[in-house]
Design a protein around this motif. Structure first.
Motif, PDB file in Angstrom:
ATOM      1  N   VAL A   3      18.897 -13.728  31.361  1.00  0.00           N
ATOM      2  CA  VAL A   3      17.607 -13.305  31.894  1.00  0.00           C
ATOM      3  C   VAL A   3      17.581 -13.726  33.349  1.00  0.00           C
ATOM      4  O   VAL A   3      17.771 -14.900  33.672  1.00  0.00           O
ATOM      5  N   GLY A   4      17.353 -12.758  34.219  1.00  0.00           N
ATOM      6  CA  GLY A   4      17.233 -13.030  35.643  1.00  0.00           C
ATOM      7  C   GLY A   4      15.784 -12.929  36.059  1.00  0.00           C
ATOM      8  O   GLY A   4      15.063 -12.031  35.614  1.00  0.00           O
ATOM      9  N   ALA A   5      15.350 -13.863  36.887  1.00  0.00           N
ATOM     10  CA  ALA A   5      13.975 -13.859  37.380  1.00  0.00           C
ATOM     11  C   ALA A   5      13.991 -13.949  38.902  1.00  0.00           C
ATOM     12  O   ALA A   5      14.788 -14.688  39.486  1.00  0.00           O
ATOM     13  N   LEU A   6      13.121 -13.208  39.515  1.00  0.00           N
ATOM     14  CA  LEU A   6      12.990 -13.177  40.971  1.00  0.00           C
ATOM     15  C   LEU A   6      11.513 -13.318  41.304  1.00  0.00           C
ATOM     16  O   LEU A   6      10.681 -12.590  40.761  1.00  0.00           O
ATOM     17  N   ILE A  57       9.642 -10.507  39.168  1.00  0.00           N
ATOM     18  CA  ILE A  57      10.490  -9.484  38.576  1.00  0.00           C
ATOM     19  C   ILE A  57      11.427 -10.164  37.596  1.00  0.00           C
ATOM     20  O   ILE A  57      11.975 -11.223  37.896  1.00  0.00           O
ATOM     21  N   ALA A  58      11.604  -9.559  36.428  1.00  0.00           N
ATOM     22  CA  ALA A  58      12.510 -10.118  35.428  1.00  0.00           C
ATOM     23  C   ALA A  58      13.382  -9.001  34.856  1.00  0.00           C
ATOM     24  O   ALA A  58      12.944  -7.854  34.726  1.00  0.00           O
ATOM     25  N   VAL A  59      14.633  -9.368  34.522  1.00  0.00           N
ATOM     26  CA  VAL A  59      15.568  -8.417  33.934  1.00  0.00           C
ATOM     27  C   VAL A  59      16.403  -9.150  32.894  1.00  0.00           C
ATOM     28  O   VAL A  59      16.710 -10.330  33.051  1.00  0.00           O
ATOM     29  N   VAL A  60      16.747  -8.450  31.826  1.00  0.00           N
ATOM     30  CA  VAL A  60      17.608  -8.975  30.769  1.00  0.00           C
ATOM     31  C   VAL A  60      18.882  -8.148  30.764  1.00  0.00           C
ATOM     32  O   VAL A  60      18.830  -6.922  30.832  1.00  0.00           O
ATOM     33  N   SER A  61      20.041  -8.848  30.679  1.00  0.00           N
ATOM     34  CA  SER A  61      21.318  -8.148  30.705  1.00  0.00           C
ATOM     35  C   SER A  61      22.369  -8.943  29.941  1.00  0.00           C
ATOM     36  O   SER A  61      22.224 -10.145  29.717  1.00  0.00           O
ATOM     37  N   ALA A  62      23.432  -8.268  29.582  1.00  0.00           N
ATOM     38  CA  ALA A  62      24.549  -8.922  28.896  1.00  0.00           C
ATOM     39  C   ALA A  62      25.409  -9.722  29.859  1.00  0.00           C
ATOM     40  O   ALA A  62      26.155 -10.595  29.429  1.00  0.00           O
ATOM     41  N   SER A  63      25.302  -9.441  31.166  1.00  0.00           N
ATOM     42  CA  SER A  63      26.140 -10.166  32.122  1.00  0.00           C
ATOM     43  C   SER A  63      25.301 -10.751  33.254  1.00  0.00           C
ATOM     44  O   SER A  63      24.318 -10.158  33.700  1.00  0.00           O
ATOM     45  N   ALA A  65      26.349 -11.102  36.281  1.00  0.00           N
ATOM     46  CA  ALA A  65      26.586 -10.291  37.476  1.00  0.00           C
ATOM     47  C   ALA A  65      25.608  -9.126  37.561  1.00  0.00           C
ATOM     48  O   ALA A  65      25.088  -8.816  38.641  1.00  0.00           O
ATOM     49  N   ASN A  66      25.355  -8.474  36.428  1.00  0.00           N
ATOM     50  CA  ASN A  66      24.414  -7.354  36.421  1.00  0.00           C
ATOM     51  C   ASN A  66      22.996  -7.827  36.725  1.00  0.00           C
ATOM     52  O   ASN A  66      22.274  -7.176  37.484  1.00  0.00           O
ATOM     53  N   CYS A  67      22.589  -8.958  36.149  1.00  0.00           N
ATOM     54  CA  CYS A  67      21.263  -9.514  36.454  1.00  0.00           C
ATOM     55  C   CYS A  67      21.117  -9.743  37.951  1.00  0.00           C
ATOM     56  O   CYS A  67      20.128  -9.333  38.559  1.00  0.00           O
ATOM     57  N   GLY A  68      22.102 -10.392  38.536  1.00  0.00           N
ATOM     58  CA  GLY A  68      22.056 -10.684  39.958  1.00  0.00           C
ATOM     59  C   GLY A  68      22.018  -9.439  40.817  1.00  0.00           C
ATOM     60  O   GLY A  68      21.258  -9.359  41.782  1.00  0.00           O
ATOM     61  N   ALA A  69      22.808  -8.449  40.448  1.00  0.00           N
ATOM     62  CA  ALA A  69      22.854  -7.205  41.224  1.00  0.00           C
ATOM     63  C   ALA A  69      21.523  -6.465  41.174  1.00  0.00           C
ATOM     64  O   ALA A  69      21.031  -5.981  42.205  1.00  0.00           O
ATOM     65  N   VAL A  70      20.923  -6.385  40.003  1.00  0.00           N
ATOM     66  CA  VAL A  70      19.634  -5.687  39.866  1.00  0.00           C
ATOM     67  C   VAL A  70      18.558  -6.415  40.663  1.00  0.00           C
ATOM     68  O   VAL A  70      17.765  -5.792  41.387  1.00  0.00           O
ATOM     69  N   LEU A  71      18.513  -7.745  40.553  1.00  0.00           N
ATOM     70  CA  LEU A  71      17.504  -8.503  41.290  1.00  0.00           C
ATOM     71  C   LEU A  71      17.722  -8.411  42.800  1.00  0.00           C
ATOM     72  O   LEU A  71      16.750  -8.310  43.556  1.00  0.00           O
ATOM     73  N   ASP A  72      18.962  -8.412  43.247  1.00  0.00           N
ATOM     74  CA  ASP A  72      19.249  -8.231  44.671  1.00  0.00           C
ATOM     75  C   ASP A  72      18.768  -6.870  45.151  1.00  0.00           C
ATOM     76  O   ASP A  72      18.189  -6.746  46.236  1.00  0.00           O
ATOM     77  N   ALA A  89      12.209 -15.702  48.743  1.00  0.00           N
ATOM     78  CA  ALA A  89      12.682 -15.076  47.508  1.00  0.00           C
ATOM     79  C   ALA A  89      13.405 -16.140  46.706  1.00  0.00           C
ATOM     80  O   ALA A  89      14.323 -16.779  47.211  1.00  0.00           O
ATOM     81  N   ARG A  90      12.972 -16.345  45.473  1.00  0.00           N
ATOM     82  CA  ARG A  90      13.592 -17.345  44.606  1.00  0.00           C
ATOM     83  C   ARG A  90      14.212 -16.656  43.401  1.00  0.00           C
ATOM     84  O   ARG A  90      13.515 -15.997  42.625  1.00  0.00           O
ATOM     85  N   HIS A  91      15.514 -16.798  43.263  1.00  0.00           N
ATOM     86  CA  HIS A  91      16.258 -16.230  42.142  1.00  0.00           C
ATOM     87  C   HIS A  91      16.489 -17.318  41.102  1.00  0.00           C
ATOM     88  O   HIS A  91      16.769 -18.465  41.454  1.00  0.00           O
ATOM     89  N   ARG A  92      16.437 -16.949  39.844  1.00  0.00           N
ATOM     90  CA  ARG A  92      16.751 -17.883  38.761  1.00  0.00           C
ATOM     91  C   ARG A  92      17.443 -17.093  37.662  1.00  0.00           C
ATOM     92  O   ARG A  92      17.027 -15.996  37.315  1.00  0.00           O
TER      93      ARG A  92
END
Length: 99
Positions: A3-6, A57-63, A65-72, A89-92
């Motif tokens: 889970v990526g959070a921005l 913003i939040a995203v769920v992914s299997a990888s 790298a994909n979480c980071g790319a979408v949030l970027d 901008a704070r990424h987690r």
């Protein structure tokens, strides 16, 4: 599963009321939802201030790298809007193995 959070802290331009603030923030949120239908996005902070906002913003992914790319990509989409100034901008990244 990752889970990526921005969290984006944003200064709004020539906004003098909460009504004007909504007219700036709503299109930003809608554009992120339209361009990235798999993410969750909402105004999450500074709700009572008319020149500041926080967008989460939040995203769920299997990888990771994909979480980071979408949030970027989401961050770039918002950062280059001329009517706002991105203050921070704070990424987690959360892993399902974390406690």
């Amino acid at each position: 599963m990752y889970v990526g959070a921005l969290t984006l802290d944003i200064l709004l331009g020539e906004v003098h009321s909460l009504k004007q603030k909504r007219s700036v923030v709503r299109p930003i949120v809608a554009e992120v939802q339209r361009r990235f239908p798999g993410v969750a996005v909402a105004e999450t902070g500074h709700l009572d201030l008319h020149r500041r906002t926080e967008i989460g913003i939040a995203v769920v992914s299997a990888s990771a790298a994909n979480c980071g790319a979408v949030l970027d990509d989401c961050e770039r989409l918002i950062a280059f809007r001329p009517e706002i100034e991105l203050l921070s901008a704070r990424h987690r990244l959360y892993n399902e193995d974390e406690d």
